[in-house]
Enzyme design. Structure first.
Site, PDB file in Angstrom:
ATOM      1  N   MET A   1     -27.854   2.592  -7.523  1.00 42.84           N
ATOM      2  CA  MET A   1     -28.099   3.068  -6.167  1.00 42.84           C
ATOM      3  C   MET A   1     -28.029   4.589  -6.102  1.00 42.84           C
ATOM      4  SD  MET A   1     -29.024   2.217  -3.222  1.00 42.84           S
ATOM      5  CE  MET A   1     -28.647   0.633  -2.471  1.00 42.84           C
TER       6      MET A   1
ATOM      7  N   PHE B   1      12.791   5.286  -8.691  1.00 52.87           N
ATOM      8  CA  PHE B   1      11.810   4.742  -9.634  1.00 52.87           C
ATOM      9  C   PHE B   1      10.906   3.736  -8.919  1.00 52.87           C
ATOM     10  CE2 PHE B   1      10.651   1.446 -12.796  1.00 52.87           C
ATOM     11  CZ  PHE B   1       9.773   2.227 -13.544  1.00 52.87           C
ATOM     12  N   GLN B   2       9.638   3.889  -9.110  1.00 50.19           N
ATOM     13  CA  GLN B   2       8.619   3.029  -8.473  1.00 50.19           C
ATOM     14  C   GLN B   2       8.756   2.979  -6.960  1.00 50.19           C
ATOM     15  OE1 GLN B   2       8.318  -0.736 -10.684  1.00 50.19           O
ATOM     16  NE2 GLN B   2       6.839   0.277 -12.039  1.00 50.19           N
TER      17      GLN B   2
ATOM     18  N   GLU C   1      -3.398  -5.309  -9.253  1.00 53.57           N
ATOM     19  CA  GLU C   1      -3.070  -5.582  -7.848  1.00 53.57           C
ATOM     20  C   GLU C   1      -4.280  -5.409  -6.945  1.00 53.57           C
ATOM     21  OE1 GLU C   1      -1.146  -3.695  -9.796  1.00 53.57           O
ATOM     22  OE2 GLU C   1       0.942  -4.409  -9.657  1.00 53.57           O
TER      23      GLU C   1
ATOM     24  N   LYS D   1      14.210  -4.396  -1.724  1.00 51.61           N
ATOM     25  CA  LYS D   1      14.857  -5.361  -2.611  1.00 51.61           C
ATOM     26  C   LYS D   1      16.189  -5.873  -2.062  1.00 51.61           C
ATOM     27  CE  LYS D   1      16.190  -5.982  -7.389  1.00 51.61           C
ATOM     28  NZ  LYS D   1      15.393  -6.323  -8.556  1.00 51.61           N
TER      29      LYS D   1
END
Lengths: 565, 168
Positions: free
Chosen positions: A478, A111-112, A49, A161
């Site tokens: 760097m 959940f999630q 993602e 949802k």
């Protein structure tokens, strides 16, 4: 006719002119993905993602359009955070749609579930949790409006949802009414008049150009302005491609790894005209010693940028383009004085010319080992003028800024504000999706590349012909450079001990891999990569301890430069 | 007063929406601005809330606070009362020990400051005091020797004097 929440979302995307979204499916966005099959919107499936957000970011930076991302709740949403923060710092227009657990479960540690609205509050321009299907169309309209207007930025819409499944009559609002959001586009005419008086009185003016010029598509207005007043131009990393580097008045980048002439010009100027730039600490160095003799005019659409870091003598809040148009007009209203101005500043340009001649941006090439700057110069030589150059973050990014010499707006995409390693490959992917017919090159380091190397799969799947140039020094270069210069060469955790076979890695994904270990191989590898269809990874085994020079040590004044190591 | 830490009372009109308080509080904490007190409640227009924030800082910090508040999409109007004629009022509920020796004195103090006794027990008085923050401080100082058991303050709310309103 009634539509479900997920259909309304996709209808809104269509009405906003969105042709491509970047994303990753999951449990709480499964309905959106199901409906997506029925809409003519292209979906690019990244492998992470974070990469979806960077890809949407690259798409937006290359085109000026709003980048769109879809991610699922919980880990999907939290993975977008670095991408959103990157876009926020660099003012990139973006709308991120995240799924959320059903509203009755919010707050239950479902959940999630993650409170992504809470998490992203300080890194978005605005964000929303949709709690009622009736608000969805209005919220999406507002989200796109907020993302692309004023100082652009990312907006997140968290969509539970059950809202996606609920249905209502769909009507997209024609307009947006937000009583708390009315960005000032039009620069104040009195301030413009004052600015012109200051410009006409200046004898050592410098124009300091930032990303706001690109964001407002004002490169030609800027050119007009600069030509009229014949003032030298310094740019930030974000402003790099807004003004052609090979123009005789261009001094290149200022700040920590800026050119000698850019930093000296700013330090000795009597008038600094900041155009869509925000005086970042990497630009100013020690603030107390920054442009000590100069009056400062600051043009910016975001009032909070003004007087945040430095004193400002004349603020002009407004869109860069609008303000430059007005300034140019006002200069013409004083045509006689304006015409005399270049003559009054001859000595100043000569002084600067001397700095540029005595301290050019340069490096010592080698016949035995590949110098990274040489690779950048060769890429510049062999690519088209409108090639889009994307970078990761680190030494290779600074070498690209110093040596590429950009000539067209939106051809240099880099994470300036947040400095996000792993940005380049997915951003290049997004830029290539947006501009299928242009050359897109991701200049990378071996460290940054490995932060999102899984996106090779996405490149191959969609046959996006991005060419990746890894400047491989087997170091986090760097940080190693800082350790060399400021930590007595104690290379703590910067050697990348395991040498990666990048050619094999590319081939494992089905891409082409090429490698060069000697200077004479560089040109051949670049030519071959540009001629090979599809994604190509080029590895250049470079001089391991080459440093980015010049350098202003952190906290020093920008005229106190270390010129060579 | 030290100019660098001068107190400022700011009124902020915001959309009466979910998460607005978090946005404002997060802005202050994220940018290192001070909040001395913050009150929030709906206004006459139920879609708008008014926050009264007492903060401190020098001129440059205050300018940033005002600008950053204005930058929030949900912010409708910001007003810094500093340098203006304004009315500031705060309420305190103070539970004071009441013994045979102090009972009368507590009531006298409440009376002087036009406070109200809102609860009485055999061993305590609870006073309601309203006024400018300085007045509340004075009452607290006077009651302290008698034994304050508990104290809550609302934080000030403020309005500018005269017929002008925040929207004008």
């Amino acid at each position: 006719m009634k539509k479900t929440g997920s259909q309304i979302l996709l209808e809104c995307l269509m009405l906003e002119g969105v042709d491509t979204v970047f994303g990753y499916p999951g449990g709480t966005v499964i309905n959106i993905y199901d409906d997506l099959l029925d809409y003519p919107i292209r979906h690019i499936l990244t492998r992470h993602e974070q990469a979806a957000v960077h890809a949407a970011d690259g798409y937006a930076r290359a085109t000026g359009k709003v980048g769109v991302v879809i991610a699922t709740s919980g880990p999907g949403a939290t993975n977008t955070v670095t991408g959103i923060a990157t876009a926020y710092m660099d003012s990139v227009p973006m709308v991120v749609i995240t799924g959320q657990v059903p509203t009755p479960l919010i707050g239950n540690d479902a959940f999630q579930e993650a409170d992504i609205v809470g998490i992203t509050r300080p890194i978005t321009k605005h964000n929303y949790l949709v709690k009622d299907i009736k608000d969805l169309a209005r919220i999406l309209k507002q989200a796109f409006y907020i993302a692309r207007t004023g100082r652009p930025g990312p907006v997140l819409v968290d969509l539970p949802k059950d809202i996606q499944l609920a249905s209502t009559r769909f009507a997209y609002p024609d307009s947006v009414s937000l009583r708390g959001y009315k960005p000032t586009y039009s620069g104040n005419v009195r301030q413009v008049e004052k600015a012109v008086r200051m410009i006409l009185a200046a004898r050592k003016p410098v124009v300091y150009v930032g990303g706001g010029v690109t964001a407002s598509e004002a490169s030609s207005e800027l050119m007009d302005f600069v030509q009229q007043i014949q003032a030298p131009v310094v740019t930030t990393l974000m402003g790099m491609s807004a003004f052609p580097r090979r123009h005789p008045l261009a001094l290149g980048m200022l700040g920590m790894h800026g050119t000698y002439s850019a930093n000296m010009a700013v330090t000795n100027s009597d008038l600094l005209i900041a155009v869509g730039a925000r005086f970042d600490d990497r630009v100013t160095g020690k603030v107390a010693s920054f442009a000590p003799h100069a009056k400062i005019i600051h043009i910016d659409i975001d009032p909070t940028s003004i007087k945040k870091n430095v004193r400002v003598d004349l603020p002009i809040v407004g869109q860069v383009k609008d303000v430059l148009v007005k300034i140019n007009k006002e200069l013409q209203a004083h045509a006689e004085t304006t015409a005399e101005l270049p003559g009054m500043t001859v000595a100043w340009r000569e002084e600067i010319g001397e700095w540029t001649r005595t301290h050019p941006v340069t490096y010592k090439n080698s016949e035995t080992v590949i110098k990274p700057q040489y690779v950048i110069e060769k890429i510049r030589e062999l690519t088209d003028d409108d090639a889009i150059i994307v970078t990761e973050v680190g030494q290779h990014q600074m070498w690209t800024a110093q040596f590429f010499q950009f000539s067209q707006p939106r051809t240099f995409l880099t994470s300036g504000g947040l400095g996000t390693m792993g940005f380049g490959l997915p951003a290049a992917l997004g830029a290539q999706v947006a501009c299928p017919d242009r050359q897109v090159i991701d200049v990378s380091g071996d460290g940054s590349f490995q932060m999102n190397s899984q996106e090779l799969a996405t490149l191959v799947q969609y046959q996006l012909p991005v060419k990746i140039a890894i400047l491989n020094n087997n170091y986090l270069g760097m940080v190693r450079q800082w350790q060399e210069l400021f930590f007595r060469r104690r290379y703590s955790q910067t050697p990348m001990e395991l040498p990666i076979d990048f050619v094999k890695l590319a081939e494992a994904y089905g891409a082409t891999g090429l490698t060069a270990a000697r200077p004479e191989e560089v040109e051949g590898v670049i030519r071959k990569a540009l001629q090979t269809p599809g994604p190509v990874l080029m590895e250049f085994k470079i001089d391991r301890e080459e440093n980015v020079m010049p350098m202003v040590p952190a906290g020093a004044a920008i005229n106190e430069m270390v010129l060579a190591s | 007063m030290d100019i660098a830490n001068m107190k400022h009372t700011i009124s902020v009109l915001v959309e009466n929406e979910f998460g607005v308080l978090a946005r404002v509080a997060g802005l202050f904490s994220g940018r290192g601005f001070n909040i001395e007190s913050l009150t929030v409640a709906p206004t006459l227009d139920p879609s708008v809330s008014c926050m009264t924030i007492v903060t401190s800082g020098d001129e440059r910090v205050l300018e940033q606070i005002t600008k950053q508040l204005n930058k929030l999409i949900d912010t409708i109007k910001v007003m810094d009362f500093t340098g203006m004629e304004f009315i500031e009022r705060e309420m305190a509920l103070i539970k004071v020990q009441a013994t045979d020796e102090t009972r009368a004195e507590v009531l006298r103090i409440a009376d002087i400051f036009r406070g109200k006794v809102v609860d009485v027990t055999a061993r305590s008085y609870t006073l309601e005091i309203t006024g400018a923050p300085g007045k509340i401080e004075a009452v607290i100082d006077l009651l302290r020797p008698m034994g304050i058991k508990e104290l809550v303050r609302s934080g000030p709310v403020a309005l500018c004097r005269g017929s002008k309103d925040i929207k004008g």
